[in-house]
Scaffold this motif. Sequence first.
Motif, PDB file in Angstrom:
ATOM      1  N   PRO A 267       3.615  11.093 -12.200  1.00 57.17           N
ATOM      2  CA  PRO A 267       3.179  12.321 -12.766  1.00 57.17           C
ATOM      3  C   PRO A 267       4.417  13.517 -12.869  1.00 57.17           C
ATOM      4  O   PRO A 267       4.716  13.984 -13.808  1.00 57.17           O
ATOM      5  N   TYR A 268       4.981  13.425 -11.715  1.00 59.11           N
ATOM      6  CA  TYR A 268       6.123  14.346 -11.525  1.00 59.11           C
ATOM      7  C   TYR A 268       7.051  14.095 -12.595  1.00 59.11           C
ATOM      8  O   TYR A 268       7.814  14.934 -13.084  1.00 59.11           O
TER       9      TYR A 268
ATOM     10  N   ARG B 197       0.804  -1.143   0.076  1.00 55.68           N
ATOM     11  CA  ARG B 197      -0.039   0.049  -0.054  1.00 55.68           C
ATOM     12  C   ARG B 197       0.805   1.120   0.185  1.00 55.68           C
ATOM     13  O   ARG B 197       0.569   2.147  -0.643  1.00 55.68           O
ATOM     14  N   ARG B 198       1.947   1.338   0.867  1.00 61.29           N
ATOM     15  CA  ARG B 198       2.780   2.461   0.842  1.00 61.29           C
ATOM     16  C   ARG B 198       3.307   2.572  -0.424  1.00 61.29           C
ATOM     17  O   ARG B 198       3.656   3.726  -1.124  1.00 61.29           O
ATOM     18  N   ALA B 199       4.056   1.230  -0.929  1.00 67.11           N
ATOM     19  CA  ALA B 199       4.886   1.389  -2.108  1.00 67.11           C
ATOM     20  C   ALA B 199       4.384   1.910  -3.259  1.00 67.11           C
ATOM     21  O   ALA B 199       4.605   2.723  -4.098  1.00 67.11           O
ATOM     22  N   GLN B 200       2.837   1.635  -3.314  1.00 68.44           N
ATOM     23  CA  GLN B 200       1.912   1.950  -4.559  1.00 68.44           C
ATOM     24  C   GLN B 200       1.821   3.436  -4.363  1.00 68.44           C
ATOM     25  O   GLN B 200       1.790   4.015  -5.574  1.00 68.44           O
ATOM     26  N   ASP B 201       1.479   3.851  -3.304  1.00 72.65           N
ATOM     27  CA  ASP B 201       1.246   5.311  -3.085  1.00 72.65           C
ATOM     28  C   ASP B 201       2.269   6.005  -3.683  1.00 72.65           C
ATOM     29  O   ASP B 201       2.109   7.102  -4.103  1.00 72.65           O
ATOM     30  N   ASN B 202       3.499   5.705  -3.201  1.00 74.52           N
ATOM     31  CA  ASN B 202       4.705   6.441  -3.628  1.00 74.52           C
ATOM     32  C   ASN B 202       4.964   6.294  -5.243  1.00 74.52           C
ATOM     33  O   ASN B 202       5.304   7.495  -5.743  1.00 74.52           O
TER      34      ASN B 202
ATOM     35  N   LEU C 240      11.409   2.657  -7.388  1.00 66.39           N
ATOM     36  CA  LEU C 240      10.244   2.719  -6.609  1.00 66.39           C
ATOM     37  C   LEU C 240       9.339   1.752  -7.421  1.00 66.39           C
ATOM     38  O   LEU C 240       8.332   1.112  -6.787  1.00 66.39           O
ATOM     39  N   GLU C 241       9.277   1.745  -8.737  1.00 68.02           N
ATOM     40  CA  GLU C 241       8.385   0.871  -9.514  1.00 68.02           C
ATOM     41  C   GLU C 241       8.950  -0.820  -9.048  1.00 68.02           C
ATOM     42  O   GLU C 241       8.269  -1.554  -8.890  1.00 68.02           O
ATOM     43  N   SER C 242      10.167  -0.971  -8.975  1.00 74.53           N
ATOM     44  CA  SER C 242      10.478  -2.301  -8.497  1.00 74.53           C
ATOM     45  C   SER C 242      10.190  -2.658  -7.066  1.00 74.53           C
ATOM     46  O   SER C 242       9.890  -3.561  -6.867  1.00 74.53           O
ATOM     47  N   ASN C 243      10.222  -1.647  -6.099  1.00 77.87           N
ATOM     48  CA  ASN C 243       9.892  -1.622  -5.023  1.00 77.87           C
ATOM     49  C   ASN C 243       8.235  -2.317  -4.748  1.00 77.87           C
ATOM     50  O   ASN C 243       8.031  -3.118  -3.935  1.00 77.87           O
ATOM     51  N   ALA C 244       7.422  -1.418  -5.381  1.00 82.23           N
ATOM     52  CA  ALA C 244       6.169  -1.703  -5.561  1.00 82.23           C
ATOM     53  C   ALA C 244       5.736  -3.166  -5.919  1.00 82.23           C
ATOM     54  O   ALA C 244       5.045  -4.034  -5.642  1.00 82.23           O
ATOM     55  N   SER C 245       6.722  -3.450  -7.036  1.00 77.76           N
ATOM     56  CA  SER C 245       6.290  -4.713  -7.803  1.00 77.76           C
ATOM     57  C   SER C 245       6.884  -6.013  -6.918  1.00 77.76           C
ATOM     58  O   SER C 245       6.269  -7.148  -6.849  1.00 77.76           O
ATOM     59  N   GLU C 246       7.822  -5.634  -6.095  1.00 73.68           N
ATOM     60  CA  GLU C 246       8.465  -6.682  -5.062  1.00 73.68           C
ATOM     61  C   GLU C 246       7.316  -7.128  -4.112  1.00 73.68           C
ATOM     62  O   GLU C 246       7.001  -8.309  -4.106  1.00 73.68           O
TER      63      GLU C 246
ATOM     64  N   LEU D 128      14.545   3.207   1.776  1.00 77.53           N
ATOM     65  CA  LEU D 128      14.569   3.697   0.466  1.00 77.53           C
ATOM     66  C   LEU D 128      14.127   5.149   0.542  1.00 77.53           C
ATOM     67  O   LEU D 128      13.245   5.777   1.349  1.00 77.53           O
ATOM     68  N   SER D 129      14.973   5.590  -0.358  1.00 76.35           N
ATOM     69  CA  SER D 129      15.064   7.231  -0.308  1.00 76.35           C
ATOM     70  C   SER D 129      15.721   7.586  -1.523  1.00 76.35           C
ATOM     71  O   SER D 129      16.729   7.138  -2.055  1.00 76.35           O
ATOM     72  N   PHE D 130      15.453   9.086  -1.849  1.00 70.53           N
ATOM     73  CA  PHE D 130      15.866   9.705  -3.112  1.00 70.53           C
ATOM     74  C   PHE D 130      17.507   9.923  -3.073  1.00 70.53           C
ATOM     75  O   PHE D 130      18.213   9.486  -3.823  1.00 70.53           O
ATOM     76  N   ASP D 131      17.986  10.137  -1.787  1.00 73.18           N
ATOM     77  CA  ASP D 131      19.412  10.520  -1.613  1.00 73.18           C
ATOM     78  C   ASP D 131      20.337   9.177  -1.764  1.00 73.18           C
ATOM     79  O   ASP D 131      21.353   9.175  -2.196  1.00 73.18           O
ATOM     80  N   THR D 132      19.578   8.084  -1.199  1.00 71.10           N
ATOM     81  CA  THR D 132      20.361   6.925  -1.580  1.00 71.10           C
ATOM     82  C   THR D 132      20.510   6.236  -2.970  1.00 71.10           C
ATOM     83  O   THR D 132      21.563   5.865  -3.338  1.00 71.10           O
TER      84      THR D 132
END
Length: 295
Positions: A44-45, A33-38, A237-243, A146-150
């Motif tokens: 869009p961005y 749920r969290r990964a999909q929201d992310n 992020l796509e990979s994280n939600a897919s996992e 997981l973060s953008f900086d990483t």
Amino acid sequence: MASLKEVRSRIQSVTSTQQITKAMKMVAAAKLRRAQDNIIRMRPYAQRLNTILANLTRNADEGVLSDYGTARDVRRVLVIAITSDRGLAGAFNSNVFKGVNALIQERYASLPAANISFMAIGKKAHDYFGKRGPVQGNFTHVFTKLSFDTVRVAAEMAMDGFRAGQYDEVVMVYNEFKNVATQIIRTEQLLPLVQVEDTAVNTAASNVEYIFEPSKEEIVRTLIPQSLKVQLYKAVLESNASEHGARMTAMDKATDNAGELLKSLKLTYNRTRQAAITTEILEIVGGAEALAASR
């Protein structure tokens, strides 16, 4: 036929496994749920940033794009493979490995193996490609926090390598999230920059007028690295939600399979128990008849 003790032991083992798979399914569902929201917020961005960049780079000077947009003869390649840190997610990781192998056979079959480098994001990719040779960087626990900086560190390493001439192309292979049950293997070129070919996007971009401050070239020089980092972050992020979707589906199937196995084992247990009882009754009756005959 197995003994009652062996069947009881198997029933207990399968029941314990079923409880674990149920728990893992619930955990994956919560993380999904969290990964999909992310990823829904990121898409869009990333799309809008690419549209703006496409408009700005259309008439930009070649010197502005030379760092990241110049196509060269492909002699050295960096493949960024994005997997998970853990298994138990069905074919999630193996599909990425197949995608990378297919990419090499289709596009880089003529290159020596030494000229194809790998950057592994995720422990499973690091373990797999580490057997082929040195892996660029160490990003085995990106998904722990997981973060953008990483992810930015990995993007900058690939960008620096391209600018220095270490790689002539940088390509990403990852699972794109479609829904809980479906993940699509994507192969995308990160470097050199690929111009957007979508007619609708180009038309929308060309109809927009911008006011540049301090200058168009300076903005492009800032936007291009940012866009590349966002592209890699979006892929992660796509990979994280897919996992999490793949693991949820795999654990759901495992739970159902355990239930079917339990039914079969309980049936076997009852049959074995009935056979044992029947044997005991026959022995008692036979002994009673033998005793009566001896009198």
